[in-house]
Structure formats: C-alpha cells, structure tokens
Design an enzyme around this catalytic site. Sequence first.
Site, PDB file in Angstrom:
ATOM      1  N   ASN A   9     -29.824 -12.025 -25.361  1.00 37.14           N
ATOM      2  CA  ASN A   9     -29.387 -10.639 -25.560  1.00 37.14           C
ATOM      3  C   ASN A   9     -30.619  -9.840 -25.972  1.00 37.14           C
ATOM      4  OD1 ASN A   9     -28.311  -8.216 -26.393  1.00 37.14           O
ATOM      5  ND2 ASN A   9     -27.214  -9.062 -28.161  1.00 37.14           N
ATOM      6  N   LYS A  11     -30.874  -6.684 -26.480  1.00 40.14           N
ATOM      7  CA  LYS A  11     -30.608  -5.502 -27.322  1.00 40.14           C
ATOM      8  C   LYS A  11     -31.384  -4.301 -26.762  1.00 40.14           C
ATOM      9  CE  LYS A  11     -29.514  -8.704 -30.970  1.00 40.14           C
ATOM     10  NZ  LYS A  11     -29.394  -9.011 -32.380  1.00 40.14           N
ATOM     11  N   HIS A  95     -20.200  -7.267 -29.668  1.00 43.82           N
ATOM     12  CA  HIS A  95     -21.297  -7.739 -30.511  1.00 43.82           C
ATOM     13  C   HIS A  95     -21.187  -7.088 -31.895  1.00 43.82           C
ATOM     14  CE1 HIS A  95     -25.335  -8.355 -32.088  1.00 43.82           C
ATOM     15  NE2 HIS A  95     -25.422  -9.358 -31.239  1.00 43.82           N
ATOM     16  N   GLU A  97     -23.279  -5.754 -33.744  1.00 42.34           N
ATOM     17  CA  GLU A  97     -23.982  -4.462 -33.863  1.00 42.34           C
ATOM     18  C   GLU A  97     -23.138  -3.338 -33.279  1.00 42.34           C
ATOM     19  OE1 GLU A  97     -27.624  -5.824 -32.076  1.00 42.34           O
ATOM     20  OE2 GLU A  97     -27.957  -7.103 -33.827  1.00 42.34           O
ATOM     21  N   GLU A 167     -21.127 -15.550 -33.826  1.00 45.71           N
ATOM     22  CA  GLU A 167     -22.375 -15.001 -34.378  1.00 45.71           C
ATOM     23  C   GLU A 167     -22.126 -14.514 -35.801  1.00 45.71           C
ATOM     24  OE1 GLU A 167     -25.259 -13.769 -31.000  1.00 45.71           O
ATOM     25  OE2 GLU A 167     -24.130 -12.027 -31.660  1.00 45.71           O
ATOM     26  N   GLY A 173     -30.881 -11.820 -36.805  1.00 43.57           N
ATOM     27  CA  GLY A 173     -32.138 -11.126 -37.056  1.00 43.57           C
ATOM     28  C   GLY A 173     -32.687 -11.347 -38.459  1.00 43.57           C
ATOM     29  N   SER A 213     -30.384 -16.066 -35.182  1.00 44.43           N
ATOM     30  CA  SER A 213     -31.677 -16.684 -35.466  1.00 44.43           C
ATOM     31  C   SER A 213     -31.884 -18.030 -34.770  1.00 44.43           C
ATOM     32  CB  SER A 213     -31.896 -16.812 -36.980  1.00 44.43           C
ATOM     33  OG  SER A 213     -31.912 -15.523 -37.586  1.00 44.43           O
TER      34      SER A 213
HETATM   35  P1  13P Z   1     -31.246 -13.041 -33.302  1.00 41.38           P
HETATM   36  O1  13P Z   1     -31.416 -14.260 -32.432  1.00 41.38           O
HETATM   37  O2  13P Z   1     -32.394 -12.082 -33.193  1.00 41.38           O
HETATM   38  O3  13P Z   1     -30.864 -13.383 -34.694  1.00 41.38           O
HETATM   39  O4  13P Z   1     -30.003 -12.217 -32.688  1.00 41.38           O
HETATM   40  C1  13P Z   1     -28.812 -12.890 -32.425  1.00 41.38           C
HETATM   41  C2  13P Z   1     -27.911 -11.999 -31.654  1.00 41.38           C
HETATM   42  O5  13P Z   1     -27.415 -10.996 -32.169  1.00 41.38           O
HETATM   43  C3  13P Z   1     -27.640 -12.334 -30.250  1.00 41.38           C
HETATM   44  O6  13P Z   1     -26.602 -11.561 -29.730  1.00 41.38           O
END
Ligand code: 13P
Length: 249
Positions: A9, A11, A95, A97, A167, A173, A213
């Site tokens: 992903n 982003k 997601h 976010e 997740e 992150g 992560s």
């Molecule tokens: P990270 O791997 O940067 O922690 O992000 C995970 C994520 O949100 C994948 O959709």
Amino acid sequence: MRRPVIAGNWKMYKTQAETRAFFEAFRPLVGSAKHCDIIVAPPFSALAAAVDAARGSAVGIAGQNMHWEREGAFTGEISARMLVETGCLGVIIGHSERRQYFGETDETVNRKTKAALEAGLTPIVCVGETLGEREGNLTQTVLKRQFEGGLAALTPAEFSRILLAYEPVWAIGTGRTATPEMAADAHRHLRDLAATRFTAEQASGLRILYGGSVKPDNIKGLMAQAEIDGALVGGASLDPKSFAAIVNF
Ligand code: 13P
C-alpha cells in the site's frame, strides 16, 4: 492450502515517474516468484503508469479507495468501474487512515465492498483496533463490530472473493509490529467470526493478511504462523529491494 498474498500500500507516495522507476527495479527481483500473489496499490494518479509498468509480470495493481456509487456528483471520488477500466484487479477498503481521517465507517466499508465485488474487483478489507482499544481489552469486540458491520451482509459467494487485512492501528508506521503470536490470535478470532457467520469451509478458505510495520526482517516470523496468509505492507513497499525481500520471504 491458502495461497499467500503480499500487497504493498503506497499511500500518498510516488509520482508516475517514480512508479515507473520502482517497477523497473522491482520486476527483475521478483521475476520468478510463483509462491504468492503480489499486489501493489499506488495512488490514483499513478495507477495507469503502474498497470503499464507491471504488464506481463505477476504483479496485480489495486486502488487504495473507491466510492460505492457507479457515477454521480461526488467531487474527488472515483468508482469501481473506473478502477476496473484502468486495469485494477483489486481495491483496498476501509484502511484505518480512511476511517481515522476521512470519516469511513463500517457502513461505508460495507457499501464499498459490495460495489467493488459487483464490478469484479477483489476488495482488501481492513480491520484493526487502536492502542487504546487493545489496552482496554477491546480488541475482540472491535474486530467483531468491524467484521459484522463491514462484511456480514455479504452473500457467501461474495464473501469467498474478499481478502481481509488485520492492521492494528498502533502498529502502522510506528515500527512497532504485533508479535507473530498476537497477529495470529487476532486472525484466529476473525476466522472464527467468519465460521459463525458463514461456514467452516468458507472460513478456512479466507485469506487474512497482517499489516503494521512489516519489514524484510520480520516477514519470515509472521509467515511462519499458519493463521497468517500474507502481508499488507506500507513503508517497506516503497523501496523495490525491501518489498522484493518481503515478497521472497
Ligand atoms: P506500515 O507498513 O508503514 O506500518 O503501514 C502498514 C499499512 O498501513 C499498510 O496498509
């Protein structure tokens, strides 16, 4: 045996030029990978470049979001059939976010998932608890609410076509990964929910990805868990070498 899926992903990262450069470096590193499905989800503006750059490889391209309506006066949104026309095979839905910053709810997740399936896309539906919820012992309650609100209204045939991504918000992150055991526990709980709502057979066919992560140095431990069917990778999917190392776990 469930076939593993490794998905990236991106982003809000990468222009079209950066997307082309990524694939030029990434393709030779995963050229012969046959052991898993590989998905990359770039931002909307780079989807066409990604589809073009991935053509003839084993990499499928997915969107990061979509609207549930077919078309309409929804400024800034795009629909499932627009993703399909661009060459996408899947789409990330719900997601954390999107839930956190853009007001997505289990209700919108449900509508989007149905619309994605209707258009022929594979939805990658995300669920997961916040740190406060985990510390308050609410992980199972939250996952149940998200599963039931987002997915329970699907027909069994629809349900068999989705990918689920666990997740935990506190692991995204932050460099703080769930331990393989913690992730496997959550996956087991989600699979139990699927068995209760659908059938045991459907639950055992459901592919559940872990996200939060994931890095080249922790993917092996995660994939060693029978409950973990793959990964949804954020930051580490932006670099061709590190994403290839994760794909080639
Ligand atoms: P990270 O791997 O940067 O922690 O992000 C995970 C994520 O949100 C994948 O959709």
